[in-house]
Structures are given as structure tokens and as C-alpha cells.
Design an enzyme around this catalytic site. Structure first.
Site, mmCIF file in Angstrom:
data_model
loop_
_atom_site.group_PDB
_atom_site.id
_atom_site.type_symbol
_atom_site.label_atom_id
_atom_site.label_comp_id
_atom_site.label_asym_id
_atom_site.label_seq_id
_atom_site.Cartn_x
_atom_site.Cartn_y
_atom_site.Cartn_z
ATOM 1 N N ALA A 105 0.769 -1.242 0.000
ATOM 2 C CA ALA A 105 0.000 0.000 0.000
ATOM 3 C C ALA A 105 0.804 1.298 0.000
ATOM 4 O O ALA A 105 0.264 2.334 -0.393
ATOM 5 C CB ALA A 105 -0.953 0.007 1.184
ATOM 6 N N ALA A 106 2.064 1.301 0.463
ATOM 7 C CA ALA A 106 2.778 2.585 0.585
ATOM 8 C C ALA A 106 3.117 3.110 -0.808
ATOM 9 O O ALA A 106 3.423 2.313 -1.689
ATOM 10 C CB ALA A 106 4.056 2.406 1.405
ATOM 11 N N LYS A 110 -3.374 4.151 -3.836
ATOM 12 C CA LYS A 110 -4.558 3.311 -4.087
ATOM 13 C C LYS A 110 -5.457 3.289 -2.845
ATOM 14 O O LYS A 110 -6.666 3.236 -2.959
ATOM 15 C CB LYS A 110 -4.145 1.868 -4.444
ATOM 16 N N GLU A 128 1.831 -2.400 4.424
ATOM 17 C CA GLU A 128 3.117 -2.161 3.764
ATOM 18 C C GLU A 128 4.183 -2.917 4.536
ATOM 19 O O GLU A 128 4.402 -2.660 5.721
ATOM 20 C CB GLU A 128 3.414 -0.654 3.742
ATOM 21 N N CYS A 225 3.391 -1.334 -12.534
ATOM 22 C CA CYS A 225 3.659 -0.205 -13.429
ATOM 23 C C CYS A 225 4.785 -0.630 -14.377
ATOM 24 O O CYS A 225 5.802 0.040 -14.491
ATOM 25 C CB CYS A 225 3.984 1.057 -12.642
#
Ligand code: SAM
Length: 464
Positions: A105-106, A110, A128, A225
């Protein structure tokens, strides 16, 4: 890339990498009208096609010099990754309370996006694994102000214990970052063929734990990504090979420029106004649900003694909906009473965690409010506050002193900018104590730094 795109596509892709990376922000839902207060050029704030609150800016401002940024009025987020909004809109029933896990999450892009979409009684567990990054995540979530959260710092394997618990698991996996080559030169330096293989394997391991955490019939999102097939397509294939999930397809307007590839949706910088990104959505097949035994009490949190409750009421919006606990270091934690059972279950299974909002501490009989409370949607709107212009607001955020009006209220007072809370001041006769946490203060020299309008373009210090 040439094999992926073909020769003409590759030439366009290469040309796009030489162009400047677009700058985008995502407005906070609860204060969406605040966009009219932002110091950016309004006429050029084009909308991101796949997020109703995503906006492109025509240049990159110095966000540090905008007090509203520190108050959580918006999140600076790369446009392609806002596509999660569309993926959830099309795959997930957002009209009911959900248990959601953001596994990687970090720094919180999102997670903050989801907090603005979820039913208000949902619980988001934002995880995280890297401790230092979990601190940044917590800070960004505090700034976003939602109370229905838990921030954890566990390995994906730790969530195996919460087998089938989450209605939605988002795995925005650590990857080789090919999609960031334009935005972040370090991504180019750090890329290697061996790194791609290592990332693909790591993602496979993370996904194997993620899928276990999803409830039967629940949704799993996998995103990266990057572009290569080892990380995207092969991991999608391996997930499907488990037989545990089905792939979901989304209806995407062709005009958006998103490419269907490798079972997911691929963003290329020559086709969209954004960086490289990949997302695939799955539904877990139904199977008998697991039951979890609920622990009798929190492991380290102690219920706050009843006699202390009256002292809290005036600080909070709707205190009757909250339950209060104390950490071993005497911080007061407020959680929504509807979510107590869920937090109990998390507490039973996870080690490093932080629940709800840490609203402050008691010093004797006096309540000392925390910075998190100032930024939280729990903070009572009836508390005294002082509206600051931009310059004093920046001095407050730099933890410096500045003049307050003669008739300023005394005691604990909120420093506000355009109606948004920035933090606490304690106003005493003849002086003011600035309670902004030391580690949150602006380090940039703000003196004499100005947003100026130059030929219709806003600049800092007259420089572009
Ligand atoms: N979702 C975040 C957002 O939108 O702001 C970005 C997440 S970033 C792409 C991937 C995260 O995974 C990083 O914060 C990284 O520290 C974390 N990570 C690294 N190794 C990991 C592992 N083995 N398991 C889980 N997460 C890992």
C-alpha cells in the site's frame, strides 16, 4: 517493447518517453468543491477520463507551498494508476460495507483512492511490509482523515491466517518499474533483466498469499507499473492456472487509449496521458467460507476507563458512534463501534498494526489532542479555529511563530486554511505554541517563496 508494440507503435512510444510526464492530482471526494480554491490554473484542469476526481495540471507546481496539500485536499497521483477506480466501479459492489486489503500500500495512492469510493462502514486494511514506508503510509492516510482503517506492516504470508476474510484484495505489486522510465530516471538505472525475473517471482509469491485472503466470490486486483510479459501476463496465467479465480473483463471506451493485453489492461504513454501501468481483475470462485473465532479482547489495547469518556465528547463529531481504547503508551484510539469485531479479528491474527485514529493522550485530567485528530473527519467542526492566509499557514506548517489577531480564541485552537484543518495551536496570553509534529514540518525555505501569476501561468518565485 518492439515485440509488444510493433515497429510504428514503438516509434511513438519512444517519442512519448522524450516528452514531459503529465502531472495529475486526485481531489478528495468529501471536499470535491475545493477544486475552486486550488492555486492551479483552473481552465486547464482537464479531467482524467477514468476518474471523476482526477485532474491534469498543465505544469508541476511546488506542492509543498500549497497549505491545502498538507491538509489532504488532494493526492498527487499519476493518472494511469487512478484506473483502479474504473476497475472497482465495474467489478465490485460498492453499495455495501466491505472488508478491503491493500496488500502493497505505501505510499497510499490506491488506499486513499479506495477510501473515497467505499461504503462508509467498510474497513480498509492498508498494509506495507517495509516498516519505514509503513510510516509514510500512515502519515498519508492520517492526512486523508478517514477513521475506518487499519495500517499494518506484515509480509503477505501473514494474511494467510485471515483466509477468505476480505471482499476485495488489491495487490499493486513491487515491480521492475518500466512504466516509470519517463517520470523517474532511477527506474532506468535500477532496471535489469535479472530484476524482471526476480520481480515476477516475488509477485507470484505475493499473489499466492493475496488470493488466499480473498473471500469466495470476492475480487482480486493485480496491478504493476511495468510492461513485460513475465511480470504481467505470466502472473495472470499462473493465477488462472490455480483454478481459484476467473478473469474479469471491463468495458473500456476505445477513446481512452487503453490496450487489452495479457489478460489485463495496459497503459502506454504514447496512447494515454499517463505513465505505463497494467491492471487485471479476478473474481475468486465460490467455495465453503471459513469461520474465524473472535478473540475475547484486544491484545494490547485496553478499554478506556468510563470516567475519562466525558472529557472526549466535545472534541469529536458523533462520539456516540465510537469506542475508545488506550495503547500501552497511553495513546487514545477511537474506532467505529460497528467495526469492533473486525478489528478484534485483525488483532488476533496480525502483529504490527495501528487501528482507527489515534486521537490524543491524557495529561492528568487534560486531554491533549493529536495531529491525527486535527486532520481526521472525527474532529468536531464546532471546535475553535483560526483561518490563516497562505503566508501564516506556511509558517504554521514550518513550525514557526507568526502574529495572531488580538481577538484570537484562547486554549486549543485549530489552525485552518480555506476551512481545512492544518493542525493545533495552543494560544496563551502573549504567545502561541505550535503543536505541529516536528517530523511533519515543511523543511523547504518558505520565506519569500510565492505563487505568482505570470502571463496567466502560476510560477514560484517568478520561475517556471
Ligand atoms: N499501492 C501503492 C500506491 O498506490 O501508492 C504503491 C505500491 S508500490 C507499487 C509496491 C509496494 O510494495 C512498495 O511500497 C513496496 O515497499 C512493497 N513491497 C516490496 N516488497 C514487497 C513484498 N515482498 N511483499 C509485499 N510488498 C512489498
Amino acid at each position: 517493447m518492439q515485440t509488444l508494440l510493433g515497429a510504428p507503435g514503438y516509434a511513438d512510444f519512444e517519442a512519448a518517453l522524450q516528452a514531459p510526464a503529465p502531472v495529475s492530482i486526485r481531489l478528495k471526494n468529501a471536499i470535491r468543491d475545493f477544486q475552486h480554491e486550488l492555486p492551479f490554473e483552473q481552465p486547464h484542469m482537464l479531467e482524467v477520463p477514468w476518474h471523476p476526481l482526477g485532474r491534469y495540471l498543465s505544469e508541476r507546481p511546488v506542492f509543498t507551498l500549497d497549505p491545502a496539500f498538507h491538509a489532504g485536499a488532494y493526492y498527487v497521483q499519476e493518472a494511469s494508476s487512478m484506473f483502479l477506480h474504473e476497475a472497482l466501479r465495474q467489478t465490485t459492489d460498492l453499495s455495501r460495507p466491505l472488508k478491503v486489503l491493500d496488500l502493497c500500500a505505501a505510499p497510499g495512492g490506491k488506499s486513499t483512492l479506495m477510501l473515497d469510493m467505499l461504503h462508509p462502514e467498510s474497513l480498509l486494511v492498508s498494509n506495507e511490509v517495509i516498516r519505514a514506508r509503513a510510516g509514510t503510509l500512515r502519515e498519508n492516510l492520517e492526512k486523508w482523515g478517514n477513521n475506518h482503517i487499519a495500517v499494518t506492516s506484515g509480509d503477505p504470508a501473514d494474511f494467510t491466517a485471515l483466509d477468505g476474510w476480505f471482499d476485495l484484495v488489491v495487490t499493486d505489486a513491487p515491480c521492475s518499474g518500466e512504466g516509470l522510465f519517463r517520470k523517474d530516471p532511477d527506474a532506468i538505472r535500477e532496471w535489469s533483466a535479472a530484476g524482471v525475473v526476480a520481480c515476477a517471482e516475488r509477485q507470484q509469491r505475493i499473489l499466492s498469499h493475496a488470493i488466499e485472503a480473498v473471500a469466495p466470490g470476492g475480487i482480486l486486483i493485480y496491478s504493476t507499473c511495468t510492461y513485460n510479459k513475465q511480470e504481467n501476463e505470466q502472473n495472470v496465467g499462473q493465477l488462472l492456472d490455480t483454478g481459484a479465480v476467473e478473469l474479469l473483463s471491463l468495458n473500456i471506451p476505445e477513446t481512452w487509449g487503453i490496450v487489452r493485453a495479457g489478460g489485463g489492461y495496459q497503459f502506454f504513454p504514447h496512447r494515454v496521458r499517463g505513465e505505463g501501468f497494467f491492471l487485471a481483475a479476478f473474481r475468486k470462485r465460490a467455495e465453503p467460507a471459513h469461520r474465524h473465532t473472535v478473540a475475547a479482547s484486544f491484545r494490547s489495547l485496553q478499554a478506556l476507563p468510563k470516567k475519562m469518556l466525558p472529557a472526549l465528547a466535545s472534541w469529536l463529531r458523533q462520539p456516540e458512534q465510537l469506542r475508545f481504547f488506550q495503547t500501552p503508551s497511553a495513546e487514545i484510539v477511537a474506532i467505529h463501534s460497528n467495526l469492533e469485531q473486525q478489528y478484534l479479528q485483525l488483532d488476533k491474527h496480525l502483529k504490527s498494526k495501528w487501528f482507527g485514529t489515534h486521537i490524543g493522550t491524557f495529561k492528568g485530567q487534560d486531554f491533549i489532542p493529536s495531529h491525527a485528530l486535527a486532520l481526521s473527519d472525527l474532529c468536531s467542526p464546532a471546535l475553535p479555529g483560526i483561518e490563516l492566509e497562505r503566508d501564516p499557514a506556511l509558517l504554521f506548517l514550518k513550525k514557526e511563530s507568526f502574529m495572531l489577531p488580538e481577538d484570537a480564541p484562547r486554549g486549543w485552537v485549530l489552525a485552518r486554511y480555506k476551512g481545512l484543518n492544518l493542525g493545533w495551536m495552543k494560544v496563551l496570553p502573549g504567545r502561541m505554541n505550535n503543536y505541529l509534529p516536528q517530523e511533519r514540518r515543511i523543511r523547504m525555505d518558505v520565506h519569500g517563496r510565492r505563487w505568482t501569476v505570470d502571463g496567466g501561468r502560476r510560477t514560484v518565485d517568478g520561475r517556471r
